[in-house]
Motif scaffolding. Structure first.
Motif, PDB file in Angstrom:
ATOM      1  N   THR A   7       0.810  -1.216   0.000  1.00  9.42           N
ATOM      2  CA  THR A   7       0.000   0.000   0.000  1.00  9.42           C
ATOM      3  C   THR A   7       0.846   1.270   0.000  1.00  9.42           C
ATOM      4  OG1 THR A   7      -0.145   0.122   2.419  1.00  9.42           O
ATOM      5  CG2 THR A   7      -1.821  -1.188   1.277  1.00  9.42           C
ATOM      6  N   GLU A   8       2.184   1.133  -0.017  1.00 11.44           N
ATOM      7  CA  GLU A   8       3.053   2.300   0.080  1.00 11.44           C
ATOM      8  C   GLU A   8       3.282   2.932  -1.293  1.00 11.44           C
ATOM      9  OE1 GLU A   8       4.398   3.570   2.933  1.00 11.44           O
ATOM     10  OE2 GLU A   8       3.213   2.098   4.045  1.00 11.44           O
ATOM     11  N   GLU A  47       0.594   8.463  10.341  1.00  3.68           N
ATOM     12  CA  GLU A  47       1.061   7.472   9.368  1.00  3.68           C
ATOM     13  C   GLU A  47       0.542   6.082   9.708  1.00  3.68           C
ATOM     14  OE1 GLU A  47       5.389   5.824   7.934  1.00  3.68           O
ATOM     15  OE2 GLU A  47       5.105   7.994   8.089  1.00  3.68           O
ATOM     16  N   ARG A  51      -1.786   3.886   7.274  1.00  2.70           N
ATOM     17  CA  ARG A  51      -1.310   2.588   6.771  1.00  2.70           C
ATOM     18  C   ARG A  51      -2.268   1.465   7.136  1.00  2.70           C
ATOM     19  NH1 ARG A  51       5.249   2.683   7.972  1.00  2.70           N
ATOM     20  NH2 ARG A  51       5.843   3.700   6.027  1.00  2.70           N
ATOM     21  N   VAL A  62      -0.775   4.748   0.444  1.00  3.46           N
ATOM     22  CA  VAL A  62      -0.393   5.729   1.448  1.00  3.46           C
ATOM     23  C   VAL A  62       0.784   6.538   0.931  1.00  3.46           C
ATOM     24  CG1 VAL A  62       0.364   6.109   3.823  1.00  3.46           C
ATOM     25  CG2 VAL A  62      -1.185   4.210   3.292  1.00  3.46           C
TER      26      VAL A  62
END
Length: 249
Positions: A7-8, A47, A51, A62
């Motif tokens: 997801t980063e 964060e 996340r 994210v």
């Protein structure tokens, strides 16, 4: 620790960015959090919420955390870095304008209360321009104002190696509404020499875990419902209301 690396956004090659992705952009701060918590506390919490929420929402990515916010009220403490409301507004506006051509929706996940006024003005402009953007906060229901039991517990859960409980002290424990006039006029240091607004006594990682679960569940619920108020903030869904609407509080 915080979620699925898939997801980063920062770790994703551009051909792998999903069409109409939902982008979560954590907004934090670099400011004092008493003698026992690190300067990046707000950023760490924002964060982590982003996340974890991203793993429960389809097509979510994210974005890298914005670590600076409007923290002028903490200027009396070494280590604080504030870019102020005007610069923060510009950064938020330009970031969303840049994300919009390829992102489906954008959610600013805010970890610092001092950013909220700027978020409101920035998002009113952005939504007027037609951008599908909103913001949500990371507040702990019933929590104290700053660096007290709530934030200390969350940080004991997320980053215990950066928490120094032996240095923790109680600060001004009045409700934020009672503190606000003095905070606005004179800053945090005039109200609490330690920088703590609350009391860290009794903080625990277990309590922090429960608080994180609550914040993440709220973020996922609001994102899924997509009910946006006139400040651009995602509201709690009301049973019987249809999703994807703007409400006037």
């Amino acid at each position: 620790m915080f979620g699925d690396p898939a997801t980063e956004l920062a770790h994703t090659a551009w051909p792998l960015v999903p069409s109409d992705a939902l982008v979560l952009l954590p907004i934090g701060s670099t400011e004092q959090h008493g003698p026992h918590l690190p300067l990046d506390t707000d950023s760490v919490i924002a964060e982590a919420v982003a996340r974890r929420a991203a793993t429960a929402v389809p097509r979510a990515l994210v974005a890298p955390t914005l670590p600076y916010g409007a923290s002028g009220e903490h200027a009396g403490f070494p280590g604080t870095v504030s870019i102020g409301h005007e610069a923060l507004r510009t950064v938020l506006v330009e970031a969303v304008r840049s994300l919009s051509p390829w992102a489906g929706r954008i959610v600013l996940v805010n970890g610092h209360g001092g950013n909220t006024a700027t978020l409101g003005t920035a998002l009113r402009l952005l939504r007027t321009e037609g951008h599908d953007v909103a913001w949500t906060g990371c507040a702990v229901p019933g929590g104290d104002a700053h660096a007290g039991r709530s934030e200390t517990s969350v940080m004991l859960h997320l980053a215990p190696e950066h928490v120094h409980l032996e240095a923790a002290v109680a600060g001004d424990t009045r409700p934020l509404a009672a503190l606000l006039p003095d905070l606005m006029a004179h800053g945090v240091r005039a109200v609490s020499p330690s920088g703590v607004l609350g009391d860290p006594t009794g903080a625990s990682a277990a309590e922090g875990h429960r608080a994180m679960d609550t914040m993440v569940s709220a973020a996922v619920r609001r994102i899924t419902a997509w009910t946006v108020d006139n400040r651009g903030r995602l509201a709690e869904p009301v049973p019987g209301e249809s999703a994807h609407q703007v409400v006037r509080p």
